[in-house]
Design an enzyme around this catalytic site. Sequence first.
Site, PDB file in Angstrom:
ATOM      1  N   GLY A  12      13.749  -4.655 -11.253  1.00  0.00           N
ATOM      2  CA  GLY A  12      14.980  -5.307 -10.796  1.00  0.00           C
ATOM      3  C   GLY A  12      16.188  -5.138 -11.696  1.00  0.00           C
ATOM      4  O   GLY A  12      17.028  -6.037 -11.756  1.00  0.00           O
ATOM      5  N   THR A  13      16.314  -3.999 -12.385  1.00  0.00           N
ATOM      6  CA  THR A  13      17.490  -3.829 -13.255  1.00  0.00           C
ATOM      7  C   THR A  13      18.778  -3.741 -12.431  1.00  0.00           C
ATOM      8  O   THR A  13      19.811  -4.296 -12.828  1.00  0.00           O
ATOM      9  CB  THR A  13      17.352  -2.580 -14.151  1.00  0.00           C
ATOM     10  OG1 THR A  13      17.056  -1.452 -13.330  1.00  0.00           O
ATOM     11  CG2 THR A  13      16.229  -2.760 -15.172  1.00  0.00           C
ATOM     12  N   LYS A  65       3.340  -3.585  10.510  1.00  0.00           N
ATOM     13  CA  LYS A  65       4.674  -3.564   9.895  1.00  0.00           C
ATOM     14  C   LYS A  65       5.628  -4.456  10.687  1.00  0.00           C
ATOM     15  O   LYS A  65       6.464  -5.148  10.123  1.00  0.00           O
ATOM     16  CB  LYS A  65       5.197  -2.121   9.857  1.00  0.00           C
ATOM     17  CG  LYS A  65       6.490  -1.963   9.096  1.00  0.00           C
ATOM     18  CD  LYS A  65       7.013  -0.533   9.172  1.00  0.00           C
ATOM     19  CE  LYS A  65       7.966  -0.212   8.067  1.00  0.00           C
ATOM     20  NZ  LYS A  65       7.335   0.007   6.774  1.00  0.00           N
ATOM     21  N   MET A  90      10.431   0.004  -2.447  1.00  0.00           N
ATOM     22  CA  MET A  90       9.642   1.228  -2.243  1.00  0.00           C
ATOM     23  C   MET A  90       8.856   1.215  -0.927  1.00  0.00           C
ATOM     24  O   MET A  90       7.700   1.612  -0.867  1.00  0.00           O
ATOM     25  CB  MET A  90       8.693   1.433  -3.430  1.00  0.00           C
ATOM     26  CG  MET A  90       9.380   1.475  -4.776  1.00  0.00           C
ATOM     27  SD  MET A  90      10.744   2.671  -4.841  1.00  0.00           S
ATOM     28  CE  MET A  90       9.811   4.184  -5.022  1.00  0.00           C
ATOM     29  N   ILE A  93      11.857   1.038   5.790  1.00  0.00           N
ATOM     30  CA  ILE A  93      12.332  -0.012   6.684  1.00  0.00           C
ATOM     31  C   ILE A  93      11.959   0.377   8.115  1.00  0.00           C
ATOM     32  O   ILE A  93      12.184   1.499   8.552  1.00  0.00           O
ATOM     33  CB  ILE A  93      13.866  -0.174   6.561  1.00  0.00           C
ATOM     34  CG1 ILE A  93      14.243  -0.615   5.138  1.00  0.00           C
ATOM     35  CG2 ILE A  93      14.397  -1.159   7.590  1.00  0.00           C
ATOM     36  CD1 ILE A  93      13.769  -1.989   4.739  1.00  0.00           C
ATOM     37  N   HIS A 109      20.089   5.565  -4.160  1.00  0.00           N
ATOM     38  CA  HIS A 109      19.130   6.621  -4.461  1.00  0.00           C
ATOM     39  C   HIS A 109      19.612   7.399  -5.680  1.00  0.00           C
ATOM     40  O   HIS A 109      20.781   7.797  -5.740  1.00  0.00           O
ATOM     41  CB  HIS A 109      18.992   7.564  -3.259  1.00  0.00           C
ATOM     42  CG  HIS A 109      17.962   8.625  -3.479  1.00  0.00           C
ATOM     43  ND1 HIS A 109      16.601   8.365  -3.383  1.00  0.00           N
ATOM     44  CD2 HIS A 109      18.076   9.923  -3.835  1.00  0.00           C
ATOM     45  CE1 HIS A 109      15.941   9.479  -3.659  1.00  0.00           C
ATOM     46  NE2 HIS A 109      16.798  10.438  -3.935  1.00  0.00           N
TER      47      HIS A 109
END
Length: 197
Positions: A12-13, A65, A90, A93, A109
């Site tokens: 989570g940087t 899903k 990761m 969607i 990205h």
Amino acid sequence: MKNIAVFVSGSGTNLEEILNRIEANELKVNCKAVICDKENAYARDRARNHGVDEFYFNPKAYPSKKEYEEAILEVLKEKEVDFLVLSGYMRFIGKTLLDAYPSKIINIHPALLPSFPGAHAIQDAYEAQVPFTGVTVHYVDEGVDTGPVIRQEKVELDPSWSLEQTEQAVHAKEYDLFYRVIQEVADLLEKSDRDCA
């Protein structure tokens, strides 16, 4: 102000950077939720440290899903989330979220798409010994890193750099670019709301 939810899978940087920019009033959105698919991801701690509600959804706990995303969607609706920000999430969607948030899901990205798509973009660029790589923020569609590009910025690579140095340079560009594009998308949605009013 627009409400966002940030989707994460790891440390989570980028999330930390987004939350810091919001607190510094440099990014004028409300982060209403952090959605995570990994129970032990440090990003969840970062969210809590900033007083942001975080939600862990275990994909394996759902039969499909579709049902996994429907459960997430309930939280997003409850929190009145306007658009989704993928920050090291990761997981692809699916149709459920894509249909609920058409052209309202953005992803960062660490490469200049269409070059080096997929999960190992920085390493791939490093091993290809290209003179430069960069960062792309794009809308999410059903493909892998194929959605329309919103903004790209280049990172010149020094041939003497290690992989770690290359990663640091690309991440620094991510931190600088992502919050500005989030603001840009929020402003576009605000304008669209005004035009429709």
